[in-house]
Design a protein around this motif. Structure first.
Motif, PDB file in Angstrom:
ATOM      1  N   ALA A  52       0.805  -1.222   0.000  1.00  0.00           N
ATOM      2  CA  ALA A  52       0.000   0.000   0.000  1.00  0.00           C
ATOM      3  C   ALA A  52       0.837   1.270   0.000  1.00  0.00           C
ATOM      4  O   ALA A  52       0.295   2.374  -0.084  1.00  0.00           O
ATOM      5  CB  ALA A  52      -0.933   0.005   1.212  1.00  0.00           C
ATOM      6  N   ASP A  53       2.156   1.144   0.087  1.00  0.00           N
ATOM      7  CA  ASP A  53       3.039   2.308   0.048  1.00  0.00           C
ATOM      8  C   ASP A  53       3.501   2.627  -1.369  1.00  0.00           C
ATOM      9  O   ASP A  53       4.292   3.541  -1.574  1.00  0.00           O
ATOM     10  CB  ASP A  53       4.255   2.083   0.949  1.00  0.00           C
ATOM     11  N   ILE A  58      -1.186  -0.108  -5.744  1.00  0.00           N
ATOM     12  CA  ILE A  58      -2.585   0.188  -5.429  1.00  0.00           C
ATOM     13  C   ILE A  58      -3.419   0.265  -6.709  1.00  0.00           C
ATOM     14  O   ILE A  58      -4.538  -0.265  -6.792  1.00  0.00           O
ATOM     15  CB  ILE A  58      -2.702   1.516  -4.649  1.00  0.00           C
ATOM     16  N   TRP A  61      -3.962  -3.176  -8.039  1.00  0.00           N
ATOM     17  CA  TRP A  61      -4.942  -3.864  -7.187  1.00  0.00           C
ATOM     18  C   TRP A  61      -6.356  -3.431  -7.551  1.00  0.00           C
ATOM     19  O   TRP A  61      -7.266  -4.259  -7.652  1.00  0.00           O
ATOM     20  CB  TRP A  61      -4.628  -3.554  -5.727  1.00  0.00           C
ATOM     21  N   SER A  78      -8.595  -8.360   1.112  1.00  0.00           N
ATOM     22  CA  SER A  78      -7.276  -7.773   0.872  1.00  0.00           C
ATOM     23  C   SER A  78      -6.633  -7.323   2.174  1.00  0.00           C
ATOM     24  O   SER A  78      -7.321  -6.841   3.081  1.00  0.00           O
ATOM     25  CB  SER A  78      -7.383  -6.579  -0.082  1.00  0.00           C
ATOM     26  N   MET A  80      -3.570  -4.798   3.409  1.00  0.00           N
ATOM     27  CA  MET A  80      -2.676  -3.730   2.978  1.00  0.00           C
ATOM     28  C   MET A  80      -1.430  -3.666   3.849  1.00  0.00           C
ATOM     29  O   MET A  80      -1.535  -3.545   5.073  1.00  0.00           O
ATOM     30  CB  MET A  80      -3.408  -2.385   3.034  1.00  0.00           C
ATOM     31  N   SER A  82       1.763  -1.590   4.952  1.00  0.00           N
ATOM     32  CA  SER A  82       2.158  -0.182   4.898  1.00  0.00           C
ATOM     33  C   SER A  82       2.936   0.218   6.147  1.00  0.00           C
ATOM     34  O   SER A  82       2.774  -0.366   7.213  1.00  0.00           O
ATOM     35  CB  SER A  82       0.919   0.702   4.774  1.00  0.00           C
ATOM     36  N   LEU A  87      -3.006   5.080   7.573  1.00  0.00           N
ATOM     37  CA  LEU A  87      -3.572   4.520   6.353  1.00  0.00           C
ATOM     38  C   LEU A  87      -4.942   3.901   6.627  1.00  0.00           C
ATOM     39  O   LEU A  87      -5.135   3.200   7.610  1.00  0.00           O
ATOM     40  CB  LEU A  87      -2.640   3.451   5.776  1.00  0.00           C
ATOM     41  N   VAL A  89      -7.967   1.967   4.192  1.00  0.00           N
ATOM     42  CA  VAL A  89      -8.510   1.528   2.905  1.00  0.00           C
ATOM     43  C   VAL A  89      -9.811   0.806   3.215  1.00  0.00           C
ATOM     44  O   VAL A  89      -9.812  -0.221   3.892  1.00  0.00           O
ATOM     45  CB  VAL A  89      -7.536   0.592   2.165  1.00  0.00           C
ATOM     46  N   SER A  92     -10.569  -3.144   3.862  1.00  0.00           N
ATOM     47  CA  SER A  92      -9.324  -3.913   3.880  1.00  0.00           C
ATOM     48  C   SER A  92      -8.661  -3.853   5.251  1.00  0.00           C
ATOM     49  O   SER A  92      -8.761  -2.845   5.951  1.00  0.00           O
ATOM     50  CB  SER A  92      -8.340  -3.381   2.823  1.00  0.00           C
ATOM     51  N   ILE A  94      -5.228  -3.810   7.647  1.00  0.00           N
ATOM     52  CA  ILE A  94      -3.922  -3.151   7.531  1.00  0.00           C
ATOM     53  C   ILE A  94      -2.915  -3.875   8.407  1.00  0.00           C
ATOM     54  O   ILE A  94      -3.218  -4.243   9.548  1.00  0.00           O
ATOM     55  CB  ILE A  94      -4.005  -1.674   7.997  1.00  0.00           C
TER      56      ILE A  94
END
Length: 281
Positions: A52-53, A58, A61, A78, A80, A82, A87, A89, A92, A94
């Motif tokens: 995700a960075d 992204i 995806w 999903s 992510m 990061s 962050l 999303v 999703s 993380i």
């Protein structure tokens, strides 16, 4: 979910070094009733992990997900990956860098429990047309990492590890160190710290004495006996008694810092040891 309990994981834009870390985590999971294996995107995976960075990752995806939806194929959950604290999303999970094996497995287990098991049809891929998936991949042209032999940016500043079970202390230390180093890795337990120290080269380690599980003295001994034996270890303590100093010396620590941290003393310690590291390099 597949009857054999093997959960397939697709990767988008994940660097080779992190692929190896994930492979270690998945090898570890093979001893459990529910295990994870890396799966190419030409076969629909049960879960997708995305860098995700990286903007291209992204974008790839998003294209991949859109392609599945257009063909009435359910999108896999999903995850992510990061380094960003803020962050978000939508829909999703993380996981924050750096990768910690126990953390990866824990989050994947949670996804399986909350999504795949309750909605077992999501993970059934036998009836998905392979040509559809291949066309989606070609459209996405998903971003991947350079090969191991490819040129990588030169890292000019050192990397530091901070080990403390207090989130406010970790955040304080990270903010204070940012101007001196290229990256600050954070660990909240001794187990996480030892895992990071086994795979990274640190210029400096800040280590709290009182931690859940393994205490700071034992962690210091282990670090000093391993690949980071020449890395300075600064013990963090709220009470530096003579007995603490003796135990610290026996563990191999280089010096102490008393919490709450004195700003001037902290900067002196950081400058001293990072200058020594730069000279040695």
């Amino acid at each position: 979910m597949p009857d054999n309990k093997h959960i397939t994981v697709g990767l988008i834009g994940i660097a080779n070094i992190e692929k190896k870390r994930l492979q270690v985590a998945f090898d570890y999971s093979s001893q459990r009733p529910q295990s994870y294996i890396i799966n190419e995107l030409d076969t629909l995976p049960d879960i997708i992990i995305v860098n995700a960075d990286n903007y291209e990752s992204i974008a790839s995806w998003e294209i991949y997900r859109t392609g599945l939806a257009q063909h009435n194929v359910d999108n896999p959950p999903s995850l992510m990956l990061s380094k960003k604290r803020d962050l978000f999303v939508d829909g999703s999970s993380i996981i924050r860098r750096p990768l910690i094996i126990s953390r990866v497995i824990s989050i994947l287990d949670k996804i399986c429990e909350e999504v795949l098991i309750r909605n077992s049809d999501i993970a059934i891929t036998d009836n998905v047309n392979v040509d559809i998936i291949e066309n989606i991949i070609l459209s996405a042209n998903y971003a991947d990492s350079p090969e191991d032999g490819a040129a990588r940016p030169t890292q000019t500043k050192p990397v530091v590890l901070v080990v403390d079970d207090s989130l406010p202390v970790r955040v304080q230390m990270e903010n204070a160190l940012k101007k001196f180093v290229s990256r600050v890795d954070l660990a909240e337990s001794g187990e996480d710290a030892l895992e990071l120290a086994s795979t990274n080269d640190y210029a400096l380690v800040f280590l709290d004495i009182i931690l859940p599980g393994i205490d700071g003295y034992e962690i210091c001994k282990t670090i000093k006996a391993g690949r980071c034996k020449n890395t300075p270890v600064i013990l963090l303590t709220g009470n530096s008694s003579p007995a603490d100093r003796i135990k610290g010396n026996l563990s191999g620590c280089d010096t102490y810092l008393i919490k709450p941290l004195n700003h001037v003393m902290f900067q002196e310690i950081v400058s001293q040891y990072l200058n020594t590291h730069a000279t040695a390099s």
